[in-house]
Write an enzyme that holds these catalytic residues in place. Structure first.
Site, short mmCIF file in Angstrom:
data_model
loop_
_atom_site.label_atom_id
_atom_site.label_comp_id
_atom_site.label_asym_id
_atom_site.label_seq_id
_atom_site.Cartn_x
_atom_site.Cartn_y
_atom_site.Cartn_z
CG ASP A 68 2.63 1.50 9.66
OD1 ASP A 68 2.94 1.75 8.49
OD2 ASP A 68 2.30 2.38 10.48
CE LYS A 77 -1.76 1.77 3.92
NZ LYS A 77 -1.45 3.18 4.15
CG ASN A 78 2.21 2.77 3.53
OD1 ASN A 78 1.06 3.14 3.25
ND2 ASN A 78 2.57 2.47 4.75
NE ARG A 97 -7.70 4.64 4.72
CZ ARG A 97 -7.08 5.64 5.33
NH1 ARG A 97 -7.45 5.99 6.55
NH2 ARG A 97 -6.10 6.26 4.73
NE ARG A 134 0.03 10.54 10.05
CZ ARG A 134 -0.42 9.49 9.32
NH1 ARG A 134 -1.68 9.13 9.45
NH2 ARG A 134 0.36 8.86 8.50
CB CYS A 154 -4.90 6.49 10.46
SG CYS A 154 -5.43 5.12 9.45
C1 EPZ Z 1 3.95 6.96 6.51
O1 EPZ Z 1 3.19 8.03 7.09
C2 EPZ Z 1 2.98 5.79 6.36
N1 EPZ Z 1 1.88 6.21 5.52
C3 EPZ Z 1 2.44 5.39 7.72
O2 EPZ Z 1 1.66 4.21 7.55
C4 EPZ Z 1 3.59 5.03 8.63
O3 EPZ Z 1 3.09 4.80 9.93
C5 EPZ Z 1 4.61 6.18 8.70
O4 EPZ Z 1 5.04 6.55 7.37
C6 EPZ Z 1 5.85 5.82 9.49
O5 EPZ Z 1 6.47 4.69 8.97
C7 EPZ Z 1 2.06 6.17 4.17
O6 EPZ Z 1 3.11 5.80 3.66
C8 EPZ Z 1 0.90 6.61 3.33
P1 EPZ Z 1 6.18 10.13 8.53
P2 EPZ Z 1 3.78 9.51 7.13
O7 EPZ Z 1 6.20 11.35 7.73
O8 EPZ Z 1 4.53 9.76 5.86
C9 EPZ Z 1 6.51 13.51 11.89
C10 EPZ Z 1 -0.24 2.83 7.63
O9 EPZ Z 1 -0.87 2.28 8.55
N2 EPZ Z 1 6.55 14.47 10.76
O10 EPZ Z 1 7.28 9.15 8.37
O11 EPZ Z 1 2.70 10.42 7.48
C11 EPZ Z 1 5.18 12.78 12.00
O12 EPZ Z 1 4.23 13.52 12.70
C12 EPZ Z 1 0.25 4.28 7.80
O13 EPZ Z 1 0.02 2.28 6.55
C13 EPZ Z 1 6.80 15.79 11.02
O14 EPZ Z 1 6.96 16.19 12.17
O15 EPZ Z 1 4.79 9.38 8.35
C14 EPZ Z 1 5.58 11.50 12.71
O16 EPZ Z 1 5.63 11.73 14.08
C15 EPZ Z 1 -0.12 4.85 9.12
N3 EPZ Z 1 6.83 16.65 9.97
C16 EPZ Z 1 6.98 11.24 12.14
O17 EPZ Z 1 7.46 12.48 11.62
C17 EPZ Z 1 6.65 16.24 8.67
O18 EPZ Z 1 6.67 17.07 7.75
C18 EPZ Z 1 7.02 10.19 11.03
O19 EPZ Z 1 6.04 10.54 10.08
C19 EPZ Z 1 6.41 14.88 8.42
C20 EPZ Z 1 6.37 13.99 9.48
#
Ligand code: EPZ
Length: 431
Positions: free
Chosen positions: A305, A22-23, A397, A122, A117
């Protein structure tokens, strides 16, 4: 109203084949915008996040043809808009990848803040930091992220925190940025590498994906490509946890064992036997599950995840375990539902203290998000008696044919669409 009715207590046995990631695919589909050509994408999971993204691209002017359930041909030559309204983008988090792709193609993008989610705040500040380093100006107005540039140029970008989304999004925009872009402190998840490989298969020049520093030489144009998406690491991990929690024995096929190393290691610590093959892993559960400590971390660390599914396994282990969530600040919402099934879990800020119990008992529970939903299904499959898992639209999803695959392993699960079917299923399973 769709929900799962599950009778637990059956050890799951047999084989399951994992779908595409998915991702990875929710980033690869928007990336086709950069090709301005026809692409053929294989091993696409048939899940609602994919249908939502395909629907958005369709409305933007892409022509999409299904070759079969898991293969599409997408022609993005006629995309004529760089605006994605809230109604569309709120359907999924990954709609933010349309910003990077449209900025790369049109030097302009207007995309409503993404959905997805609720796992915490985020923010997308790191995405914006990257776009601005490439020469774009950004503003957020009326819930729309508006990004534009005269032209994009290469830059050195250091991400303040490791972000999957920001790494991929900036990679999309930097593909056409004149000169060299160097991205540091990047995410190394398998899906980051898969998107980079897809872009390179269309003629991009991206080096170092999967490592701490990614280097991109800007190119002028890309071309179409035939590409197969990697298997889903988290779907595979979910079935591995299912084997452990139900005291089962499952061969998980169509995987890349390297991507599952951290999950396999943790299951071995819990006492499972995990055998790796070329494109499969087999998980054989022990008599007694053992406690352990888990800390979620960016890849190759333990994936966030997989956190809810692992807490369910540890809720059935002897002794006490500690699970620390370091990625998202609000990812234990499901624990109250788990407690309704008899689990003994205490949450203090970002840590869950899990005290193993002999067994769980069936109950009606509600999925708060995708991975927690899958975890509650695992809990119900291990529990004594009948459970109802509501809000399964979250699960649909990200998991293709979830209940069919579980039935293929001997699991007693039915998807009911109305109260009458629910009563029938409950009666059937109660016998
Ligand atoms: C991706 O989300 C995945 N989603 C998530 O999977 C997964 O949990 C996550 O990466 C971590 O591995 C998709 O790929 C669509 P991040 P993402 O940016 O990109 C902070 C699932 O169940 N952050 O790596 O949103 C953020 O708040 C989903 O498949 C900032 O502060 O995650 C978090 O605490 C759920 N500023 C951390 O970094 C930013 O600009 C990691 O978030 C971006 C992120």
């Amino acid at each position: 109203m769709e929900k799962f009715v599950i009778t637990g207590g059956t050890p799951l046995k047999g084989e399951v084949t994992i779908s595409g990631a998915k991702n990875a695919v929710v980033a690869i589909l928007p990336a086709t915008i950069l090709a301005e050509d026809v692409c053929r994408i294989e091993n696409i999971p048939n899940i609602s996040d994919v249908s939502a993204m395909i629907n958005i691209l369709n409305i933007m002017g892409a022509q999409i043809k299904y070759i079969n359930k898991n293969t599409i041909e997408i022609d993005t030559r006629h995309i004529n808009s760089y605006v994605v309204e809230h109604e569309l983008s709120k359907q999924l988090r990954a709609s933010y990848y349309l910003i990077g792709a449209l900025l790369g193609r049109f030097n302009h993008a207007e995309v409503a803040m993404p959905g997805g989610c609720y796992l915490g705040v985020r923010p997308i500040d790191q995405h914006i930091k990257g776009f601005e380093a490439l020469g774009a100006t950004t503003r957020i107005e009326n819930g729309m992220v508006k990004v534009e540039a005269e032209s994009l140029h290469g830059a050195r970008i250091y991400f303040d925190n490791v972000s999957v989304g920001a790494t991929i999004n900036v990679m999309l925009a930097a593909t056409f940025a004149e000169g060299r872009t160097v991205m540091e402190n990047v995410a190394k998840e398998p899906h980051v590498v898969d998107v980079a490989n897809f872009l390179n298969s269309m003629g991009a020049r991206i080096r170092g994906a999967g490592m701490d520093v990614i280097r991109i030489e800007g190119v002028r144009k890309l071309h179409g490509s035939d590409y197969a998406v990697i298997p889903d690491q988290i779907e595979a991990g979910t079935f591995m946890a299912m084997a452990a929690a139900t005291h089962g024995d499952i061969l998980v096929r169509n995987v890349i064992p390297k991507h599952l190393e951290c999950i396999s290691l943790k299951l071995r610590e819990i006492g499972c036997e995990v055998r790796s093959y070329d494109d499969a892993v087999r998980v054989i559960a022990p008599e007694k599950l053992l406690p352990t400590r888990v800390r979620t971390y960016p890849y190759p660390g333990f994936p966030t995840d997989m956190q809810p599914q692992t807490v369910v396994v540890l809720a059935l282990a002897g002794g006490s375990s500690v699970v620390r969530e370091t990625i998202f600040e609000n990812r234990f919402k499901y624990v109250d539902e788990l407690k309704r099934m008899g689990a003994d879990v205490t949450v203090e800020s970002n840590t869950a203290f899990v005290h193993g119990v002999k067994g769980l008992s069936g109950a009606d529970v509600v999925a708060p998000d995708l991975r927690a939903g899958a975890a509650l299904v695992i809990a119900a499959l291990s529990a004594e008696g009948v459970s109802g898992v509501d809000k399964i639209e979250y699960i649909q999803r990200g998991y293709e044919d979830f209940d069919q695959k579980i039935r293929g392993l001997g699991g007693r699960i039915t998807c009911v669409k109305n109260p009458r079917d629910e009563r029938k299923a409950m009666l059937r399973y109660a016998q």
